[in-house]
Design a protein around this motif. Structure first.
Motif, PDB file in Angstrom:
ATOM      1  N   ILE A   1     113.241  12.686  10.490  1.00  0.00           N
ATOM      2  CA  ILE A   1     112.236  13.241  10.564  1.00  0.00           C
ATOM      3  C   ILE A   1     112.153  14.390  11.978  1.00  0.00           C
ATOM      4  O   ILE A   1     112.806  13.956  12.953  1.00  0.00           O
ATOM      5  N   SER A   2     112.209  15.436  11.960  1.00  0.00           N
ATOM      6  CA  SER A   2     112.414  16.690  13.173  1.00  0.00           C
ATOM      7  C   SER A   2     111.447  15.884  14.271  1.00  0.00           C
ATOM      8  O   SER A   2     110.311  15.441  14.045  1.00  0.00           O
ATOM      9  N   PRO A   3     111.870  16.249  15.376  1.00  0.00           N
ATOM     10  CA  PRO A   3     111.272  16.018  16.706  1.00  0.00           C
ATOM     11  C   PRO A   3     109.527  16.849  16.698  1.00  0.00           C
ATOM     12  O   PRO A   3     108.681  16.259  16.949  1.00  0.00           O
ATOM     13  N   ASN A   4     109.702  18.147  16.151  1.00  0.00           N
ATOM     14  CA  ASN A   4     108.522  18.758  16.144  1.00  0.00           C
ATOM     15  C   ASN A   4     107.597  18.220  15.131  1.00  0.00           C
ATOM     16  O   ASN A   4     106.271  18.062  15.440  1.00  0.00           O
ATOM     17  N   CYS A   5     108.019  17.843  14.148  1.00  0.00           N
ATOM     18  CA  CYS A   5     107.207  17.009  13.132  1.00  0.00           C
ATOM     19  C   CYS A   5     106.722  15.722  13.580  1.00  0.00           C
ATOM     20  O   CYS A   5     105.639  15.094  13.355  1.00  0.00           O
TER      21      CYS A   5
ATOM     22  N   ILE B   1     102.803  14.783  13.990  1.00  0.00           N
ATOM     23  CA  ILE B   1     102.151  13.746  13.252  1.00  0.00           C
ATOM     24  C   ILE B   1     101.328  13.161  14.134  1.00  0.00           C
ATOM     25  O   ILE B   1     100.193  12.520  14.041  1.00  0.00           O
ATOM     26  N   ILE B   2     102.119  12.549  15.399  1.00  0.00           N
ATOM     27  CA  ILE B   2     101.713  11.959  16.364  1.00  0.00           C
ATOM     28  C   ILE B   2      99.996  12.539  16.905  1.00  0.00           C
ATOM     29  O   ILE B   2      99.092  12.022  17.117  1.00  0.00           O
ATOM     30  N   GLU B   3     100.196  13.858  17.113  1.00  0.00           N
ATOM     31  CA  GLU B   3      99.023  14.667  17.412  1.00  0.00           C
ATOM     32  C   GLU B   3      98.047  14.671  16.340  1.00  0.00           C
ATOM     33  O   GLU B   3      96.758  14.372  16.728  1.00  0.00           O
ATOM     34  N   VAL B   4      98.376  14.384  14.901  1.00  0.00           N
ATOM     35  CA  VAL B   4      97.246  14.247  14.262  1.00  0.00           C
ATOM     36  C   VAL B   4      96.535  12.885  14.078  1.00  0.00           C
ATOM     37  O   VAL B   4      95.450  12.734  14.055  1.00  0.00           O
ATOM     38  N   VAL B   5      97.574  11.843  14.316  1.00  0.00           N
ATOM     39  CA  VAL B   5      97.072  10.574  14.175  1.00  0.00           C
ATOM     40  C   VAL B   5      96.449   9.975  15.427  1.00  0.00           C
ATOM     41  O   VAL B   5      95.413   9.388  15.249  1.00  0.00           O
ATOM     42  N   PHE B   6      96.855  10.526  16.664  1.00  0.00           N
ATOM     43  CA  PHE B   6      96.412   9.962  17.820  1.00  0.00           C
ATOM     44  C   PHE B   6      95.744  10.791  18.456  1.00  0.00           C
ATOM     45  O   PHE B   6      95.019  10.632  19.885  1.00  0.00           O
ATOM     46  N   GLY B   7      95.342  12.222  17.922  1.00  0.00           N
ATOM     47  CA  GLY B   7      94.822  13.315  18.580  1.00  0.00           C
ATOM     48  C   GLY B   7      93.846  13.954  17.572  1.00  0.00           C
ATOM     49  O   GLY B   7      93.296  13.228  16.870  1.00  0.00           O
TER      50      GLY B   7
ATOM     51  N   ASP C   1     102.374  21.994   6.642  1.00  0.00           N
ATOM     52  CA  ASP C   1     102.700  21.628   5.503  1.00  0.00           C
ATOM     53  C   ASP C   1     104.077  21.079   5.447  1.00  0.00           C
ATOM     54  O   ASP C   1     104.559  20.051   4.765  1.00  0.00           O
ATOM     55  N   SER C   2     105.087  21.803   6.293  1.00  0.00           N
ATOM     56  CA  SER C   2     106.383  21.491   6.310  1.00  0.00           C
ATOM     57  C   SER C   2     106.541  19.901   6.810  1.00  0.00           C
ATOM     58  O   SER C   2     107.504  18.989   6.542  1.00  0.00           O
ATOM     59  N   CYS C   3     105.800  19.476   7.691  1.00  0.00           N
ATOM     60  CA  CYS C   3     105.712  18.014   8.236  1.00  0.00           C
ATOM     61  C   CYS C   3     105.239  17.201   7.394  1.00  0.00           C
ATOM     62  O   CYS C   3     105.761  15.870   7.223  1.00  0.00           O
ATOM     63  N   CYS C   4     104.359  17.617   6.654  1.00  0.00           N
ATOM     64  CA  CYS C   4     103.981  16.768   5.476  1.00  0.00           C
ATOM     65  C   CYS C   4     105.119  16.352   4.562  1.00  0.00           C
ATOM     66  O   CYS C   4     105.164  15.276   4.180  1.00  0.00           O
ATOM     67  N   HIS C   5     105.826  17.229   4.257  1.00  0.00           N
ATOM     68  CA  HIS C   5     107.113  17.128   3.372  1.00  0.00           C
ATOM     69  C   HIS C   5     107.790  16.273   4.099  1.00  0.00           C
ATOM     70  O   HIS C   5     108.572  15.164   3.318  1.00  0.00           O
ATOM     71  N   ASP C   6     108.128  16.199   5.354  1.00  0.00           N
ATOM     72  CA  ASP C   6     108.981  15.595   6.041  1.00  0.00           C
ATOM     73  C   ASP C   6     108.706  13.882   6.112  1.00  0.00           C
ATOM     74  O   ASP C   6     109.150  13.020   5.915  1.00  0.00           O
TER      75      ASP C   6
END
Length: 115
Positions: free
Chosen positions: A43-47, A51-57, A63-68
């Motif tokens: 997974i890319s560092p940006n994604c 993801i961390i920002e979504v789960v822990f913040g 959408d592109s990170c969802c695919h990753d």
């Protein structure tokens, strides 16, 4: 005020994550290296940060990170999120983080299936 507070929380989480990896490599070297080699490199560092920002913040997933995330796989996602959520600074809200992680997974799977 809300934006600053949100950013402060995210920065704190990233710092905690970095500290967790430093401790992991010194205490649980083989396990942490395996986690890194099998999951985090997919997974890319940006994604990863998204993801961390979504789960822990209170972030919003790209959408592109969802695919990753879906390509990374549920086992890796579970392992990484639980690993981070079990850190001393975060463990008191572990149940909340795991629920947000599950909700994110469900959302990302639905996005991946429609594209």
């Amino acid at each position: 005020m809300g934006y600053t507070t949100s950013r402060t929380i995210i920065v704190s989480i990233v710092v905690a994550l970095v500290c967790a990896f430093v401790l992991a490599f010194s205490v649980e070297g083989a396990e942490a290296k395996s986690l890194w080699d099998t999951c985090l490199l997919k997974i890319s560092p940006n994604c990863a940060l998204n993801i961390i920002e979504v789960v822990f913040g209170n972030g919003i997933i790209f959408d592109s990170c969802c695919h990753d995330l879906v390509q990374e796989g549920q086992v890796c996602r579970d392992t990484i999120i639980r690993y981070i959520a079990d850190r001393p600074l975060l463990v008191s809200h572990r149940t909340q983080y795991l629920k947000k992680s599950n909700d994110l997974w469900t959302h990302c799977v639905s996005i991946s299936q429609t594209s």
